[in-house]
Motif scaffolding. Sequence first.
Motif, short mmCIF file in Angstrom:
data_model
loop_
_atom_site.label_atom_id
_atom_site.label_comp_id
_atom_site.label_asym_id
_atom_site.label_seq_id
_atom_site.Cartn_x
_atom_site.Cartn_y
_atom_site.Cartn_z
N ALA A 57 29.19 15.51 -24.98
CA ALA A 57 27.73 15.57 -24.93
C ALA A 57 27.18 15.69 -26.35
CB ALA A 57 27.29 16.76 -24.09
N SER A 58 26.09 15.00 -26.59
CA SER A 58 25.47 15.04 -27.91
C SER A 58 24.00 15.43 -27.81
CB SER A 58 25.61 13.68 -28.60
OG SER A 58 24.98 12.69 -27.81
N ASP A 59 23.69 16.24 -26.80
CA ASP A 59 22.30 16.68 -26.62
C ASP A 59 22.24 18.20 -26.65
OD1 ASP A 59 23.31 17.49 -24.16
OD2 ASP A 59 22.44 15.82 -23.07
N ALA A 60 21.09 18.74 -26.46
CA ALA A 60 20.90 20.19 -26.52
C ALA A 60 20.94 20.84 -25.13
CB ALA A 60 19.57 20.50 -27.20
N SER A 61 21.57 20.19 -24.16
CA SER A 61 21.57 20.70 -22.79
C SER A 61 22.53 21.86 -22.57
CB SER A 61 21.96 19.57 -21.83
OG SER A 61 23.30 19.19 -22.04
N GLY A 62 23.44 22.09 -23.50
CA GLY A 62 24.47 23.10 -23.31
C GLY A 62 25.72 22.53 -22.67
N ALA A 63 25.73 21.22 -22.45
CA ALA A 63 26.90 20.57 -21.85
C ALA A 63 27.94 20.29 -22.92
CB ALA A 63 26.49 19.27 -21.18
N LEU A 64 29.21 20.44 -22.54
CA LEU A 64 30.31 20.03 -23.39
C LEU A 64 30.61 18.55 -23.16
CD1 LEU A 64 32.82 22.98 -22.88
CD2 LEU A 64 31.35 22.56 -24.85
N LEU A 65 30.61 18.16 -21.86
CA LEU A 65 30.94 16.79 -21.49
C LEU A 65 29.97 16.27 -20.45
CD1 LEU A 65 34.81 17.14 -20.93
CD2 LEU A 65 33.66 16.29 -22.97
N ASN A 66 29.64 14.99 -20.56
CA ASN A 66 28.94 14.27 -19.51
C ASN A 66 30.00 13.46 -18.78
OD1 ASN A 66 26.24 15.06 -20.14
ND2 ASN A 66 26.38 13.75 -21.94
N VAL A 67 30.10 13.66 -17.47
CA VAL A 67 31.18 13.09 -16.68
C VAL A 67 30.61 12.15 -15.62
CG1 VAL A 67 33.21 13.64 -15.26
CG2 VAL A 67 32.42 15.28 -16.99
N LYS A 68 31.27 11.03 -15.42
CA LYS A 68 30.90 10.11 -14.33
C LYS A 68 32.11 10.03 -13.41
CE LYS A 68 28.08 6.81 -14.74
NZ LYS A 68 27.26 5.64 -14.97
N ARG A 81 28.08 17.40 -15.26
CA ARG A 81 28.24 17.91 -16.62
C ARG A 81 29.17 19.10 -16.61
NH1 ARG A 81 22.06 17.86 -18.90
NH2 ARG A 81 22.02 15.64 -19.36
N LEU A 82 30.05 19.14 -17.59
CA LEU A 82 30.87 20.32 -17.81
C LEU A 82 30.13 21.15 -18.85
CD1 LEU A 82 33.50 21.70 -17.02
CD2 LEU A 82 34.56 20.61 -18.99
N MET A 83 29.69 22.33 -18.45
CA MET A 83 28.82 23.16 -19.28
C MET A 83 29.63 24.17 -20.10
SD MET A 83 25.99 21.78 -18.36
CE MET A 83 24.75 22.83 -19.10
N ALA A 84 29.08 24.57 -21.22
CA ALA A 84 29.68 25.60 -22.05
C ALA A 84 29.49 26.96 -21.38
CB ALA A 84 29.03 25.61 -23.43
N ALA A 85 30.41 27.88 -21.64
CA ALA A 85 30.30 29.24 -21.12
C ALA A 85 31.08 30.17 -22.03
CB ALA A 85 30.84 29.33 -19.70
N PRO A 91 31.43 25.98 -15.97
CA PRO A 91 30.90 25.43 -14.72
C PRO A 91 30.69 23.92 -14.83
CG PRO A 91 29.16 26.57 -15.91
CD PRO A 91 30.43 26.77 -16.69
N MET A 92 30.93 23.23 -13.73
CA MET A 92 30.62 21.81 -13.64
C MET A 92 29.40 21.70 -12.73
SD MET A 92 32.94 18.50 -12.68
CE MET A 92 33.61 18.36 -14.33
N THR A 93 28.36 21.04 -13.24
CA THR A 93 27.12 20.91 -12.48
C THR A 93 26.88 19.47 -12.12
OG1 THR A 93 25.79 20.73 -14.49
CG2 THR A 93 26.06 22.93 -13.55
N TRP A 94 26.36 19.27 -10.93
CA TRP A 94 26.03 17.94 -10.42
C TRP A 94 24.58 17.68 -10.75
CZ3 TRP A 94 23.30 17.24 -5.43
CH2 TRP A 94 23.15 15.89 -5.09
N ILE A 95 24.29 16.47 -11.19
CA ILE A 95 22.94 16.10 -11.58
C ILE A 95 22.45 14.99 -10.66
CG2 ILE A 95 21.51 15.22 -13.45
CD1 ILE A 95 24.00 16.15 -15.23
#
Length: 117
Positions: A57-68, A81-85, A91-95
């Motif tokens: 991830a290259s945004d400010a969302s707090g995500a480490l990875l954007n996953v498809k 998204r795989l989020m930082a913690a 946590p992996m969140t569904w968008i």
Amino acid sequence: MSVIGHFRREGDGFTGRIATLALDVTLRLAPATRVSAKGPDYIALVGENEVGAAWRASDASGALLNVKLDDPTWLEPANVRLMAAEDGVLPMTWIRRAEDKTPDRAPDKVASPPAPD
């Protein structure tokens, strides 16, 4: 966003479990060999089967990875998204896609009574 799983770093990748109403699988994100600048950083695997890909991830969302993630039985791929913690449990969140948030429903149609003969 809904949390659908939790992951931990494992070597150069990540391992965790996704649990939804339809899924309950162990998912691995293994480093990919990039063949182009737009290629994925990780390959998503269930067992030895490739089920998707992930990009840093290259945004400010707090995500480490954007996953498809994808499956032949799905209408379209799922974006998660795989989020930082801080505690190491990621946590992996569904968008949901923006246009899916409000279902496009036709107004309920009321049947007209039959016309008299």
